[in-house]
Write a protein that holds these residues in place. Structure first.
Motif, mmCIF file in Angstrom:
data_model
loop_
_atom_site.group_PDB
_atom_site.id
_atom_site.type_symbol
_atom_site.label_atom_id
_atom_site.label_comp_id
_atom_site.label_asym_id
_atom_site.label_seq_id
_atom_site.Cartn_x
_atom_site.Cartn_y
_atom_site.Cartn_z
ATOM 1 N N GLY A 170 0.794 -1.217 0.000
ATOM 2 C CA GLY A 170 0.000 0.000 0.000
ATOM 3 C C GLY A 170 0.824 1.263 0.000
ATOM 4 N N GLU A 171 2.098 1.186 -0.431
ATOM 5 C CA GLU A 171 2.997 2.342 -0.391
ATOM 6 C C GLU A 171 3.200 2.993 -1.754
ATOM 7 O OE1 GLU A 171 6.606 0.955 1.296
ATOM 8 O OE2 GLU A 171 5.706 0.377 3.210
ATOM 9 N N ALA A 172 2.631 2.449 -2.809
ATOM 10 C CA ALA A 172 2.761 3.043 -4.148
ATOM 11 C C ALA A 172 1.461 2.830 -4.901
ATOM 12 C CB ALA A 172 3.934 2.413 -4.907
ATOM 13 N N PRO A 173 1.058 3.798 -5.719
ATOM 14 C CA PRO A 173 -0.177 3.629 -6.490
ATOM 15 C C PRO A 173 -0.012 2.568 -7.565
ATOM 16 C CG PRO A 173 0.948 5.660 -7.114
ATOM 17 C CD PRO A 173 1.684 5.123 -5.930
ATOM 18 N N ALA A 174 -1.079 1.879 -7.860
ATOM 19 C CA ALA A 174 -1.036 0.768 -8.816
ATOM 20 C C ALA A 174 -0.675 1.237 -10.220
ATOM 21 C CB ALA A 174 -2.384 0.051 -8.829
ATOM 22 N N TRP A 175 -1.009 2.483 -10.564
ATOM 23 C CA TRP A 175 -0.766 2.931 -11.935
ATOM 24 C C TRP A 175 0.722 3.012 -12.255
ATOM 25 C CZ3 TRP A 175 2.162 7.146 -13.057
ATOM 26 C CH2 TRP A 175 2.336 8.114 -12.067
ATOM 27 N N THR A 176 1.570 3.196 -11.232
ATOM 28 C CA THR A 176 3.008 3.272 -11.500
ATOM 29 C C THR A 176 3.538 1.933 -11.997
ATOM 30 O OG1 THR A 176 3.525 2.789 -9.178
ATOM 31 C CG2 THR A 176 3.333 5.101 -9.802
ATOM 32 N N VAL A 177 2.979 0.840 -11.453
ATOM 33 C CA VAL A 177 3.365 -0.489 -11.931
ATOM 34 C C VAL A 177 2.951 -0.655 -13.394
ATOM 35 C CG1 VAL A 177 3.111 -2.966 -11.551
ATOM 36 C CG2 VAL A 177 3.082 -1.399 -9.597
ATOM 37 N N ALA A 178 1.721 -0.267 -13.705
ATOM 38 C CA ALA A 178 1.226 -0.388 -15.076
ATOM 39 C C ALA A 178 2.028 0.464 -16.045
ATOM 40 C CB ALA A 178 -0.249 0.002 -15.126
ATOM 41 N N TRP A 179 2.454 1.619 -15.590
ATOM 42 C CA TRP A 179 3.228 2.507 -16.450
ATOM 43 C C TRP A 179 4.545 1.861 -16.858
ATOM 44 C CZ3 TRP A 179 6.912 6.641 -14.378
ATOM 45 C CH2 TRP A 179 7.484 7.350 -15.442
ATOM 46 N N LEU A 180 5.268 1.302 -15.897
ATOM 47 C CA LEU A 180 6.543 0.659 -16.220
ATOM 48 C C LEU A 180 6.331 -0.561 -17.100
ATOM 49 C CD1 LEU A 180 9.389 1.549 -15.379
ATOM 50 C CD2 LEU A 180 7.618 2.592 -14.003
ATOM 51 N N CYS A 181 5.250 -1.296 -16.893
ATOM 52 C CA CYS A 181 4.934 -2.418 -17.780
ATOM 53 C C CYS A 181 4.643 -1.924 -19.196
ATOM 54 C CB CYS A 181 3.733 -3.198 -17.241
ATOM 55 S SG CYS A 181 4.050 -4.060 -15.698
ATOM 56 N N GLY A 182 3.974 -0.772 -19.299
ATOM 57 C CA GLY A 182 3.733 -0.188 -20.616
ATOM 58 C C GLY A 182 5.016 0.216 -21.305
ATOM 59 N N VAL A 183 5.981 0.735 -20.534
ATOM 60 C CA VAL A 183 7.288 1.073 -21.101
ATOM 61 C C VAL A 183 7.950 -0.176 -21.671
ATOM 62 C CG1 VAL A 183 9.613 1.878 -20.539
ATOM 63 C CG2 VAL A 183 7.621 3.084 -19.629
ATOM 64 N N ALA A 184 7.910 -1.280 -20.909
ATOM 65 C CA ALA A 184 8.477 -2.536 -21.394
ATOM 66 C C ALA A 184 7.763 -3.023 -22.645
ATOM 67 C CB ALA A 184 8.402 -3.599 -20.292
ATOM 68 N N ALA A 185 6.432 -2.886 -22.675
ATOM 69 C CA ALA A 185 5.651 -3.357 -23.819
ATOM 70 C C ALA A 185 5.907 -2.529 -25.065
ATOM 71 C CB ALA A 185 4.162 -3.340 -23.473
ATOM 72 N N PHE A 186 6.292 -1.261 -24.895
ATOM 73 C CA PHE A 186 6.565 -0.407 -26.045
ATOM 74 C C PHE A 186 7.979 -0.617 -26.577
ATOM 75 C CE2 PHE A 186 6.055 4.147 -27.872
ATOM 76 C CZ PHE A 186 5.549 3.606 -29.043
ATOM 77 N N MET A 187 8.738 -1.502 -25.915
ATOM 78 C CA MET A 187 10.056 -1.862 -26.428
ATOM 79 C C MET A 187 10.091 -3.286 -26.972
ATOM 80 S SD MET A 187 12.756 -0.041 -23.814
ATOM 81 C CE MET A 187 12.106 -0.755 -22.308
ATOM 82 N N LYS A 188 9.304 -4.181 -26.378
ATOM 83 C CA LYS A 188 9.266 -5.567 -26.831
ATOM 84 C C LYS A 188 7.943 -6.183 -26.441
ATOM 85 C CE LYS A 188 12.819 -8.819 -27.816
ATOM 86 N NZ LYS A 188 13.668 -9.907 -27.311
ATOM 87 N N ASP A 189 7.493 -7.150 -27.226
ATOM 88 C CA ASP A 189 6.171 -7.732 -27.004
ATOM 89 C C ASP A 189 6.063 -8.452 -25.670
ATOM 90 O OD1 ASP A 189 5.021 -6.849 -29.371
ATOM 91 O OD2 ASP A 189 5.769 -8.551 -30.515
ATOM 92 N N GLU A 190 7.195 -8.955 -25.145
ATOM 93 C CA GLU A 190 7.137 -9.631 -23.850
ATOM 94 C C GLU A 190 6.598 -8.719 -22.749
ATOM 95 O OE1 GLU A 190 9.528 -9.880 -26.064
ATOM 96 O OE2 GLU A 190 10.861 -11.596 -25.717
ATOM 97 N N GLY A 191 6.776 -7.412 -22.920
ATOM 98 C CA GLY A 191 6.274 -6.477 -21.926
ATOM 99 C C GLY A 191 4.758 -6.460 -21.849
ATOM 100 N N MET A 192 4.093 -6.830 -22.947
ATOM 101 C CA MET A 192 2.633 -6.826 -22.947
ATOM 102 C C MET A 192 2.089 -7.924 -22.035
ATOM 103 S SD MET A 192 0.336 -4.932 -24.339
ATOM 104 C CE MET A 192 -1.344 -4.945 -23.745
ATOM 105 N N SER A 193 2.623 -9.133 -22.168
ATOM 106 C CA SER A 193 2.172 -10.211 -21.292
ATOM 107 C C SER A 193 2.568 -9.935 -19.848
ATOM 108 C CB SER A 193 2.759 -11.546 -21.756
ATOM 109 O OG SER A 193 4.175 -11.519 -21.762
ATOM 110 N N PHE A 194 3.737 -9.351 -19.646
ATOM 111 C CA PHE A 194 4.175 -8.998 -18.293
ATOM 112 C C PHE A 194 3.208 -7.994 -17.678
ATOM 113 C CE2 PHE A 194 6.775 -6.738 -15.166
ATOM 114 C CZ PHE A 194 7.397 -7.790 -14.511
#
Length: 416
Positions: free
Chosen positions: A190-214
């Motif tokens: 409960g120390e960080a908002p959930a959207w920050t996790v999604a944002w970093l996953c989106g960064v990974a997905a915009f570099m390689k497809d494996e980031g989308m499943s992650f």
């Protein structure tokens, strides 16, 4: 830069100190000073390597896919739609996301050109960011006392050093995934908002497809934080929207243009038909890669061959060193840590991601032996920092001395 700011401007790592009385505010112990020195040395070598103009690209993907596409984006001053639709450039895997290549092209427009050293430097910066994020994750999980020595060990893994300037995207995706894991650990408390996790996953997905499943699996794991009331439904909905906004546009563009990879056959019948022959090869390749003399076209599809101690060390000294041995040992010793957050959430996420890799190998229409030999180590590289951090922290927790029972108020002091 954003992930770095979120991690370091929020609360200090909340993990225990691994059973040590050392205070994180005090001077570093001698072994941690050695770890800092070794980490700085690796960082300096990575920067120097990026600017060695005599060093040519040593891999096909770095030169013919990522470097080439960055130059095309630079020439087009944006997304090169004509290039993406031209069958002449099919060899460049046009369906691969262009996130990092667009950044390189943008920086090149400011620099007045796009040369090989600048292309390499982007990978080097991600390598440096990975080391910082990894040290924070290790400390946050409970191995604060050994964070810099562990970071130094990761920094000198040959595969990571190679990818700090060789043009591949796996180290970059791994850095974004590791940052997402660090934020997920905070979200689980409960120390960080959930959207920050999604944002970093989106960064990974915009570099390689494996980031989308992650990213999809990260959203699934975040449901656990909703169930435990550490995340509200509104916060979870924002996280879903952030991942859709960051990772969705490229998938929408390629879908509308009919640009897609044709390396897999998405059929359950095809998957189950391949299972009896493909699964043993996947396990064999992983064993040879992580613990033996390395996979090859000869030994993956053929019989088990013996190997000498010299052959074993030649492979590991140029690939993983003893990283995966340490991971297995840490997981065996510290398995009890995974019964609680955030180990449970992070371990589940990494395991689900590896499961996706296995499914795609079962569905590949490429030569399976070649596909395994050339890609297993790269996909493992994406998850290696996360597995090492979890294993090291779990090991430290298992090695902690049992806590002394608290004294009952008003009770007489124990007799000596």
């Amino acid at each position: 830069a954003g992930s770095w700011a979120i991690l370091w401007l929020r609360a200090e790592p909340a993990g225990s100190d691994g059973g040590s009385s050392w205070s994180p505010r005090g001077p570093l112990p001698w072994d941690e000073r050695v770890g800092v020195a070794l980490t700085v040395l690796a960082a300096l070598l990575a920067v120097v390597q990026a600017f060695l103009t005599q060093q040519a690209w040593w891999n096909w993907d770095g030169w013919a896919i990522y470097d080439f596409k960055a130059r095309v984006c630079f020439a087009a001053r944006g997304i090169p739609l004509a290039f993406l639709a031209d069958p002449l450039y099919k060899f460049a895997n046009q369906a691969y996301p262009l996130g990092f290549q667009l950044v390189q092209a943008y920086l090149g427009s400011w620099a007045g050109g796009i040369g090989t050293p600048w292309l390499r430097l982007g990978s080097t910066l991600y390598y440096l960011a990975l080391l910082g994020v990894f040290s924070h994750l290790v400390a946050d999980l409970g191995a604060r006392r050994h964070r810099w020595m562990l970071t130094a060990l990761l920094a000198h893994v040959p595969f990571l050093v190679n990818q700090s300037s060789d043009g591949y995207m796996d180290l970059l995706v791994g850095a974004a995934m590791t940052a997402a894991l660090a934020l997920l650990a905070k979200a689980a408390r409960g120390e960080a908002p959930a959207w920050t996790v999604a944002w970093l996953c989106g960064v990974a997905a915009f570099m390689k497809d494996e980031g989308m499943s992650f990213g999809a699996f990260a959203l699934a794991v975040l449901l656990l934080t909703v169930w435990s009331r550490r995340t509200t439904l509104r916060q979870y909905a924002v996280a879903v929207a952030v991942l859709a906004v960051t990772a969705g546009p490229w998938r929408l563009l390629t879908s509308l243009k009919g640009i897609r990879l044709k390396d897999w056959k998405f059929s359950l019948d095809y998957l189950f038909d391949n299972l009896p022959t493909t699964a043993p090869k996947m396990l064999k390749t992983a064993f040879l890669e992580f613990f033996a003399d390395g996979p090859s076209m000869a030994n993956v599809g053929g019989a088990w061959n013996s190997f000498t101690l010299a052959e074993w060390w030649v492979h590991l000294s140029t690939s993983w060193l003893l990283l995966w041995f340490a991971v297995v040992l840490g997981l065996v010793i510290g398995w009890k840590a995974f019964r609680a957050a955030p180990f449970r959430e992070l371990g589940l996420l990494l395991l689900m991601q590896q499961g996706v890799h296995a499914v795609f190998y079962l569905m590949t229409i490429l030569d399976l032996d070649f596909h395994l030999v050339t890609s297993v180590y790269r996909r493992a590289l994406q998850a290696a920092p996360g597995f090492l951090a979890l294993a090291a922290a779990a090991w430290c927790r298992a090695m902690e001395s049992p806590a002394q029972p608290a004294a009952t108020p008003g009770a007489p002091p124990p007799q000596s």
